[in-house]
Design a protein around this motif. Structure first.
Motif, PDB file in Angstrom:
ATOM      1  N   LYS A 107      -5.493 -46.436  42.860  1.00 35.95           N
ATOM      2  CA  LYS A 107      -6.068 -46.262  41.515  1.00 35.95           C
ATOM      3  C   LYS A 107      -6.808 -47.510  41.060  1.00 35.95           C
ATOM      4  N   GLU A 108      -6.167 -48.668  41.255  1.00 30.09           N
ATOM      5  CA  GLU A 108      -6.790 -49.912  40.808  1.00 30.09           C
ATOM      6  C   GLU A 108      -8.093 -50.182  41.559  1.00 30.09           C
ATOM      7  N   VAL A 119     -10.136 -47.967  42.875  1.00 30.30           N
ATOM      8  CA  VAL A 119     -11.179 -47.051  42.404  1.00 30.30           C
ATOM      9  C   VAL A 119     -11.709 -47.500  41.047  1.00 30.30           C
ATOM     10  N   ASN A 120     -10.804 -47.875  40.153  1.00 31.70           N
ATOM     11  CA  ASN A 120     -11.214 -48.310  38.820  1.00 31.70           C
ATOM     12  C   ASN A 120     -12.090 -49.559  38.851  1.00 31.70           C
ATOM     13  N   ALA A 121     -11.960 -50.359  39.906  1.00 33.09           N
ATOM     14  CA  ALA A 121     -12.694 -51.628  39.995  1.00 33.09           C
ATOM     15  C   ALA A 121     -14.125 -51.458  40.499  1.00 33.09           C
ATOM     16  N   GLU A 154      -0.592 -55.444  38.733  1.00 33.66           N
ATOM     17  CA  GLU A 154      -0.445 -54.285  39.615  1.00 33.66           C
ATOM     18  C   GLU A 154       0.358 -54.614  40.877  1.00 33.66           C
ATOM     19  N   ARG A 177     -12.868 -44.333  35.414  1.00 35.14           N
ATOM     20  CA  ARG A 177     -11.712 -45.239  35.261  1.00 35.14           C
ATOM     21  C   ARG A 177     -10.395 -44.468  35.176  1.00 35.14           C
ATOM     22  N   ASP A 178     -10.324 -43.333  35.872  1.00 37.79           N
ATOM     23  CA  ASP A 178      -9.064 -42.570  35.927  1.00 37.79           C
ATOM     24  C   ASP A 178      -8.357 -42.760  37.256  1.00 37.79           C
ATOM     25  N   GLY A 179      -8.887 -43.695  38.085  1.00 42.71           N
ATOM     26  CA  GLY A 179      -8.279 -43.948  39.382  1.00 42.71           C
ATOM     27  C   GLY A 179      -8.573 -42.878  40.412  1.00 42.71           C
ATOM     28  N   LYS A 180      -9.437 -41.892  40.045  1.00 39.75           N
ATOM     29  CA  LYS A 180      -9.656 -40.746  40.935  1.00 39.75           C
ATOM     30  C   LYS A 180     -11.138 -40.469  41.230  1.00 39.75           C
ATOM     31  N   LEU A 218     -15.456 -40.659  40.945  1.00 43.82           N
ATOM     32  CA  LEU A 218     -16.724 -41.355  40.786  1.00 43.82           C
ATOM     33  C   LEU A 218     -17.855 -40.331  40.838  1.00 43.82           C
ATOM     34  N   ASN A 254     -18.197 -44.259  36.625  1.00 43.95           N
ATOM     35  CA  ASN A 254     -16.797 -44.420  37.019  1.00 43.95           C
ATOM     36  C   ASN A 254     -15.941 -44.032  35.814  1.00 43.95           C
TER      37      ASN A 254
END
Length: 891
Positions: A268-269, A271-273, A611, A308-311, A313, A306
């Protein structure tokens, strides 16, 4: 920049003496304001960063002397990097973001003590040039903070540079060897760099600040000069969703203009980045032409949004893209991975060249063979993955292994359960065997589908006329003479071929048949262990062994106390080594005198990286997680010199869940994602053994601790010492390894047996009631739990040794469960000891005159009911009359 170039530049380098003097002035003012011998006396407000501009931390980061900061800057991050800071409202805080926490009272006091203790210990290590000791320390703040502190007090031993990237570049260019380039190792890197530079003639007689400034200008300056970073970031992503139909999601992603993380609880982190505007490429890795690893690039696109849900794009995929393949260098197996290597970026996103092939394990193997000849057991500097397998390295746990190994694992295959390629280093014959590895502990579900297999046992018999120490059931793939290894190309080709076979077996596992049964489960009995001890050269009485094993079966928490050097730790280690099929099933951990909380055992959430959960170097957390994952295998945690620190401080969570059967909370659910569970259970297959020495440096156990364990006292009689001296031989712990693994399941079944209704209950109950009434007079009476555990102990004693009479078993129970909590002044304890001593005799008499005051009294005499207990009570009585106080634990 090569070292030769640096030498040339050094000859013409000039720097203002005024500048050097001003920097030294700043350092001296710091040392004067905060003398090294006064650090331990700092108050909270003298230390923390907050409202006080004269504090230790303020001077470290912000204080300027003649408009220059002291030594080097440590900017970046926030005040949490100091381990503790003061907020505007006056509260004391640790951590940041979601991990931010206000602490006060005892917690604040203990945390601040830990910070000051870390600084003083580190300074002591540096003053004695024991930098390697730093790795064992739990540092409660960022490494760069400690590095700057040490540089201030010992500038001649460090470069005045704190930036990790610059230090890494310096280390590489001066060809620093055997030092891991990692931020957590910043202090050792800096120290070793300074030593290496001091040995170069061109830098002789240079001041510490001149060296630091020179290297900073020539490395950080080069990094900044003309090397503009590409503003675009690049990522490789996966599209294979295991268990879905279809498994490959590439077509869906391209049609819908998206990319989606297939996991709910991972990545998740990462993907959010991913920033908007980044380039991403869908990849798939595989092996081609048997030995060549390849990465297929299926699509390339630009991230438009993005969530920002960790899932999810939103991606604009390149419609004119043509899929292609590149040589695969490894390291991109994750579902999402940032690409920073420029060669890789060019090869994947700009199609300029292929990724340089890095399909090699050769250097790792050379490092392994060199380390195997040392006493260093650490393995965290080895790669964790190779050719889509998990790499596991072992030189032994708690002591050097006779056969170090490297295994390559896929899915649920482990060294104790499954098949795997493995390097086995047989040091006695200087041979390295690359083998088709087979678990010795559990029957593998898969088999090696290869013809003409030769067992290592057969190879050993043919070439050396004896059996190998271990792993004889595994099959030989290749054998190398470690003193005459083939080329790196041959080594890599052999390893890649066997791993390729391994992948194919796993991929077609449904078609495989299990290996023949290798281990026939055996019923557990003490006789086998006693025989193994004899062969190893260890000497213990049979009765002590029976007590030891019965205590473990009764409750998985045991305390071994008594004479130093009497074999407490060796017995615990010997049993664990004997019954465990794999050395990952036990840990021998020396308890530190500075343990004030659970972190040395369970780790802690990283305040700087919310994290991340930081595992302890001890490996205890991994042991407990593994015990939970493998309830069919016994696991052992041996805490050596358990009372060097106050047990309740670092062991409180364990003591609590032993009875409640609940879980230990490690961090808030969902806040960490690095393979550590949010809550940790202490399973029944984890046996904890603590050893105890009593002297002026140790702490006494509280009733809370003693009440939850059996305590066995180790003493050496004259007869036992005579036997030892007559039969003393070199101890061979390797002779025990795995020899009792076949009876491990039976041992666990016995431990799970809750029966507590032994024969001759009337006699047992009558004795317990008598002792309960007398112990109550000193506040050392026992509760329902202890009573049940006494009955269970007697039951297991009767099962393990049917020759033991009821009185012998009662005697052991009194000694291990009732007497340990007994302590007090002469006035308080002597009357109780007199009565308890009388209970140990068949007929009442003058216990003081007939027993306590008679040095030659025979405790094995017919009139004695409970000789073990009476002998102990007598020693305690004599101690109370001589010293005015007595307790079960004796120095």
């Amino acid at each position: 920049m090569s070292i030769e170039t640096l030498k040339v530049k050094a000859k013409t380098y000039n720097i203002s003496q005024e500048y050097l003097d001003s920097k030294e002035k700043g350092r001296l003012e710091f040392v004067t304001k905060f003398p090294v011998d006064k650090i331990s006396e700092l108050s909270l407000d003298d230390y923390v960063l907050g409202t006080n501009k004269e504090s230790f931390c303020y001077w470290l980061e912000f204080k300027k002397i003649e408009d220059k900061v002291i030594l080097f800057g440590i900017g970046g991050g926030n005040a949490s990097k100091f381990g503790l800071y003061k907020s505007k409202d006056g509260s004391y805080v640790i951590g940041s973001g979601e991990k931010k926490k206000i602490i006060s009272g005892k917690e604040l006091e203990e945390h601040f003590f830990s910070i000051k203790n870390t600084i003083t210990q580190a300074i002591k290590h540096v003053s004695e040039n024991r930098i390697s000791e730093m790795k064992k320390m739990e540092i409660p703040f960022d490494n760069i903070i400690l590095l700057k502190i040490l540089s201030i007090y010992y500038p001649e031993k460090f470069i005045t540079i704190g930036a990790s990237n610059v230090l890494f570049d310096i280390a590489k260019d001066i060809k620093l060897k055997n030092v891991e380039l990692d931020h957590n190792n910043l202090i050792e890197i800096n120290y070793e760099c300074k030593k290496a530079i001091d040995a170069i003639p061109e830098f002789k007689d240079w001041s510490y600040e001149k060296i630091g400034t020179f290297f900073w200008e020539h490395f950080d300056g080069e990094n900044k000069k003309g090397n503009k970073k590409d503003p675009i970031q690049y990522y490789l992503v996966g599209a294979y969703w295991d268990g879905n139909e279809p498994a490959d999601q590439t077509t869906r992603f391209l049609e819908n203009g998206i990319w989606e993380n297939g996991y709910d609880d991972k990545f998740k982190e990462e993907v959010n980045a991913v920033p908007v505007g980044s380039k991403i490429a869908i990849k798939a890795a595989f092996t081609k032409e048997k030995t060549k690893s390849v990465m297929a690039i299926k699509a390339i696109g630009t991230v438009l949004e993005n969530f920002r849900d960790g899932k999810n794009l939103i991606v604009e995929w390149d419609k004119n893209f043509n899929p292609f393949e590149v040589d695969f260098s490894g390291g991109y197996w994750s579902t999402i991975k940032k690409v920073t290597n420029q060669d890789h970026i060019n090869a994947i996103f700009h199609s300029k060249s292929n990724i340089p092939e890095n399909n090699s394990f050769y250097q790792q193997l050379i490092m392994f063979l060199k380390q195997a000849k040392t006493d260093n057991l650490k393995t965290n500097h080895y790669v964790s993955q190779y050719q889509r397998t998990k790499v596991k390295v072992s030189f032994g746990i708690g002591g050097k292994a006779k056969i170090p190994w490297i295994s390559f694992l896929i899915s649920d295959n482990t060294t104790s359960k499954g098949i795997y390629p493995v390097y086995l280093y047989y040091k006695e014959v200087e041979r390295l065997i690359l083998a088709y590895g087979i678990s010795e502990t559990n029957t593998p579900k898969l088999s090696w589908n290869v013809s003409d297999k030769i067992k290592i046992k057969d190879f050993y018999q043919k070439n050396y006329s004896k059996d190998p120490f271990r792993y004889g059931a595994s099959y030989v793939y290749k054998v190398y003479d470690v003193n005459n290894l083939p080329s790196a190309e041959t080594i890599n080709e052999d390893l890649n071929l066997i791993i390729d076979q391994y992948h194919k077996i796993i991929e077609h596992s449904e078609e495989m048949t299990p290996e023949p049964e290798l281990i026939i489960p055996l019923d557990f009995d003490t006789k086998s262990f006693i025989e193994a001890l004899d062969k190893s050269g260890l000497q213990y009485s049979n009765k002590l062994i029976t007590r030891f094993i019965a205590s473990l079966l009764t409750k998985p928490f045991l305390i071994l106390t008594g004479l130093s050097g009497s074999g407490k730790t060796k017995l615990a280690q010997a049993f664990a080594q004997w019954i465990c099929g794999d050395e990952t099933q036990y840990r021998l951990i020396p308890v530190g005198a500075d343990w004030t909380n659970r972190e040395p055992l369970l780790g802690y959430p990283n305040a700087l990286k919310p994290e991340e959960y930081v595992k302890p170097d001890s490996g205890v957390l991994d042991l407990i997680i593994q015990a939970n994952d493998h309830p069919e295998l016994p696991h052992f945690l041996i805490l050596d010199e358990m009372n060097l620190s106050i047990v309740e401080r670092y062991f409180a969570d364990f003591l609590s869940v032993m009875e409640s059967k609940k879980e230990i909370p490690l961090f808030p659910e969902g806040s960490v994602n690095n393979g550590v569970p949010a809550k940790l259970g202490i399973p029944q297959n984890l046996f904890i053994i603590g050893t105890v020495n009593i002297d002026e440096t140790t702490n006494m156990f509280s009733p809370k601790v003693l009440d939850r364990a059996n305590s066995i006292e180790f003493r050496v009689t004259s007869k036992e010492m005579q036997t030892f001296l007559n039969e003393a031989s070199e101890v061979n712990m390797d002779a025990l390894t795995g020899k009792g693994a076949a009876s491990a399941k039976s041992f666990l079944n016995m431990a799970a047996n809750q029966l507590s209704n032994p024969a001759d209950m009337d006699n047992i109950k009558e004795t317990l009631i008598k002792f309960f009434g007398e112990l109550k007079k000193t506040g050392a009476e026992f509760g329902y739990r202890s009573a049940l555990e006494i009955l269970r102990l007697i039951h297991h004693l009767s099962v393990l040794d049917q020759s033991l009479g009821t009185n012998e078993m009662i005697d052991i129970a009194i000694m291990q469960k009732l007497l340990p909590k007994l302590h007090g002044s002469r006035r308080k304890i002597c009357p109780v000891l007199e009565t308890l001593g009388g209970f140990c005799l068949k007929e009442n008499g003058n216990i003081i005159k007939d027993v306590f005051d008679k040095p030659e009294f025979d405790f094995e005499a017919p009139e004695v009911l409970y000789p073990l207990s009476l002998e102990k009570i007598t020693r305690m009585y004599r101690g109370a009359t001589e010293n005015g106080f007595a307790s079960f634990a004796e120095a």
